[in-house]
Design an enzyme around this catalytic site. Structure first.
Site, PDB file in Angstrom:
ATOM      1  N   GLY A  57       0.818  -1.908  -0.243  1.00 29.28           N
ATOM      2  CA  GLY A  57      -0.023   0.143  -0.107  1.00 29.28           C
ATOM      3  C   GLY A  57       0.714   1.377  -0.114  1.00 29.28           C
ATOM      4  O   GLY A  57       2.194   1.442   0.942  1.00 29.28           O
ATOM      5  N   ARG A  99      10.357  -1.406  -4.905  1.00 25.33           N
ATOM      6  CA  ARG A  99       9.037  -1.223  -5.810  1.00 25.33           C
ATOM      7  C   ARG A  99       8.948   0.386  -5.977  1.00 25.33           C
ATOM      8  O   ARG A  99       9.731   1.427  -5.712  1.00 25.33           O
ATOM      9  CB  ARG A  99       8.337  -1.775  -5.007  1.00 25.33           C
ATOM     10  CG  ARG A  99       7.948  -2.439  -4.124  1.00 25.33           C
ATOM     11  CD  ARG A  99       5.873  -3.050  -3.874  1.00 25.33           C
ATOM     12  NE  ARG A  99       5.465  -3.272  -5.093  1.00 25.33           N
ATOM     13  CZ  ARG A  99       4.214  -2.732  -4.776  1.00 25.33           C
ATOM     14  NH1 ARG A  99       3.151  -3.118  -4.316  1.00 25.33           N
ATOM     15  NH2 ARG A  99       3.973  -3.890  -5.761  1.00 25.33           N
ATOM     16  N   GLN A 206      -5.633  -9.486  -2.478  1.00 25.43           N
ATOM     17  CA  GLN A 206      -5.428  -8.861  -1.435  1.00 25.43           C
ATOM     18  C   GLN A 206      -7.073  -8.318  -1.395  1.00 25.43           C
ATOM     19  O   GLN A 206      -7.063  -7.892   0.097  1.00 25.43           O
ATOM     20  CB  GLN A 206      -4.339  -7.620  -1.706  1.00 25.43           C
ATOM     21  CG  GLN A 206      -2.899  -7.475  -2.409  1.00 25.43           C
ATOM     22  CD  GLN A 206      -2.790  -7.918  -4.029  1.00 25.43           C
ATOM     23  OE1 GLN A 206      -3.159  -8.654  -4.222  1.00 25.43           O
ATOM     24  NE2 GLN A 206      -1.614  -7.226  -3.939  1.00 25.43           N
ATOM     25  N   ASP A 247      -1.928   4.062  -6.432  1.00 27.88           N
ATOM     26  CA  ASP A 247      -0.397   4.356  -6.156  1.00 27.88           C
ATOM     27  C   ASP A 247       0.261   5.306  -6.350  1.00 27.88           C
ATOM     28  O   ASP A 247       0.954   5.999  -5.859  1.00 27.88           O
ATOM     29  CB  ASP A 247       0.212   3.117  -6.222  1.00 27.88           C
ATOM     30  CG  ASP A 247      -0.189   1.858  -5.755  1.00 27.88           C
ATOM     31  OD1 ASP A 247       1.088   1.276  -4.317  1.00 27.88           O
ATOM     32  OD2 ASP A 247      -1.164   0.840  -5.831  1.00 27.88           O
ATOM     33  N   ASN A 257      -3.096   2.300 -10.142  1.00 24.86           N
ATOM     34  CA  ASN A 257      -3.201   1.225  -9.001  1.00 24.86           C
ATOM     35  C   ASN A 257      -3.419  -0.056  -9.213  1.00 24.86           C
ATOM     36  O   ASN A 257      -3.342  -0.380 -10.509  1.00 24.86           O
ATOM     37  CB  ASN A 257      -5.272   1.712  -8.690  1.00 24.86           C
ATOM     38  CG  ASN A 257      -5.437   1.105  -7.288  1.00 24.86           C
ATOM     39  OD1 ASN A 257      -4.913   1.173  -6.435  1.00 24.86           O
ATOM     40  ND2 ASN A 257      -6.639   0.059  -6.958  1.00 24.86           N
ATOM     41  N   LYS A 258      -3.952  -1.195  -8.275  1.00 26.96           N
ATOM     42  CA  LYS A 258      -3.964  -2.304  -8.702  1.00 26.96           C
ATOM     43  C   LYS A 258      -4.150  -2.420 -10.034  1.00 26.96           C
ATOM     44  O   LYS A 258      -5.501  -2.259 -10.404  1.00 26.96           O
ATOM     45  CB  LYS A 258      -4.357  -3.255  -7.290  1.00 26.96           C
ATOM     46  CG  LYS A 258      -4.117  -4.486  -7.091  1.00 26.96           C
ATOM     47  CD  LYS A 258      -2.739  -5.030  -7.677  1.00 26.96           C
ATOM     48  CE  LYS A 258      -1.855  -4.621  -6.192  1.00 26.96           C
ATOM     49  NZ  LYS A 258      -0.012  -4.738  -6.308  1.00 26.96           N
TER      50      LYS A 258
END
Length: 361
Positions: A57, A99, A206, A247, A257-258
């Protein structure tokens, strides 16, 4: 593990002790079957925790990185200022490689660097203590930010709404109550009856492992669905809004985002359902004109071919495994920040709301 009292749940991450202490965090790779905390005593352990998604996150990664800086420089606390500055540079560069997509990681590292630059006369031992104080401020600010985003977003939800969310943007993704999930928590606290549909979020689940778990701990009615069911749930009229985290958000409002978020946003647009993003101003990267410039992390093929240790694809299958996608600003009805709502989502409105506080790397 079962508990319905949020005070029984340890914080996602917290610093233990003073400069000789450690960073304690929930190992999210073990949830929901086991709630275990781990202690990181070195910057290498923090790097591994970020890379392996033990902490994840964007906001939580930023907080972890700030504390990771303290771990990385404290061995130089008794040396010269030149040695300390070298240790700081090496630590920040090392953590930045954990990351690539979550901008809060780089924002926190830059803030720690700038803090040191602002204290040219301080000794290494003084700077180590001051950096710990700065990391704690980042931690505290993140918790306050979560509460503020929750209050802002909850105003746009109505009593009786059902809301869909994707991935995990809750307390496990931040130092506080989360971004998207803080909206649900704040709405419930205000007496609004809401229900949440939770995408499982493939390939690492997730949503199933983390978001469903968090919502159940807080007694928020939640229904888990496969990612591929979202469109049908919308068509049935079961969802009145979508709220996700982000993100990294570009200057024009395009939001990374994811993986799977873009699909959800496109489906929401097709069904006339507002798609909202909840994110702090630290998640904006005004140096990027639009989402095409956001770096997208690609992860190991085994996450798809051998999910959770079980092979589900033929040997040597070709795999494409981006961890994130980018949702165009045109698909986003509004962005909830700790400062208020950005609506409509345009470059001009982003800059008015975010200003110079956003990352500008």
């Amino acid at each position: 593990m079962a508990t319905t009292n949020p005070t029984d749940i340890p914080r996602t991450l917290s610093w233990q002790g003073e400069t000789t202490g450690c960073l304690r965090m929930i190992d999210q790779t073990l949830l929901p079957m086991e709630l275990r905390e781990i202690d990181c005593d070195s910057v290498e352990q923090v790097w591994e925790a970020i890379r392996a998604l033990r902490v994840r996150g964007a906001p939580a990664i930023g907080v972890a990185a700030a504390y990771g800086v303290v771990l990385g420089v404290r061995s130089a606390a008794s040396g010269s200022r030149a040695e300390f500055d070298k240790a700081l540079d090496q630590t920040a560069t090392y953590l930045a490689g954990s990351r690539p997509t979550a901008v809060n990681l780089f924002w926190a590292l830059d803030r720690m660097r700038q803090f040191v630059e602002g204290h040219p006369e301080a000794s290494p031992s003084e700077l180590t203590a001051l950096l710990l104080d700065e990391a704690r401020r980042i931690d505290d600010e993140d918790r306050a930010m979560c509460a503020a985003i929750g209050r802002v977003g909850a105003e746009l939800l109505s009593d009786g709404d059902a809301v869909l969310t994707h991935c995990n943007a809750g307390g496990l993704a931040t130092a506080g109550d989360g971004t998207a999930l803080s909206v649900f928590f704040a709405a419930a606290a205000a007496g609004k009856n809401i229900e949440v549909y939770v995408d499982e979020t493939r390939p690492l689940l997730q949503g199933a492992r983390l978001t469903q778990w968090e919502l159940m701990q807080r007694n928020i009615p939640a229904t888990l669905i496969c990612d591929s069911m979202a469109g049908w749930v919308m068509k049935q009229g079961s969802v009145q809004a979508v709220v996700t985290g982000a993100d990294r958000i570009a200057a024009n409002g395009d939001a990374a985002n994811k993986i799977g978020t873009y699909s959800v946003a496109t489906l929401a647009k097709a069904h006339g359902i507002p798609f909202y993003v909840a994110a702090p101003t630290s998640t904006f990267d005004l140096a990027l004109a639009d989402g095409s410039q956001i770096p997208i992390e690609e992860r190991a093929a085994e996450e798809i071919t051998h999910g959770f240790g079980r092979q589900t694809a033929p040997d040597n299958a070709r795999v494409f495994n981006p961890a994130f996608d980018v949702t165009d600003a045109a698909l986003i009805a509004a962005i909830f920040t700790e400062r208020g709502v950005i609506r409509p989502v345009t470059t001009e409105n982003v800059r008015k709301m975010v200003g110079s506080s956003a990352a500008d790397n």
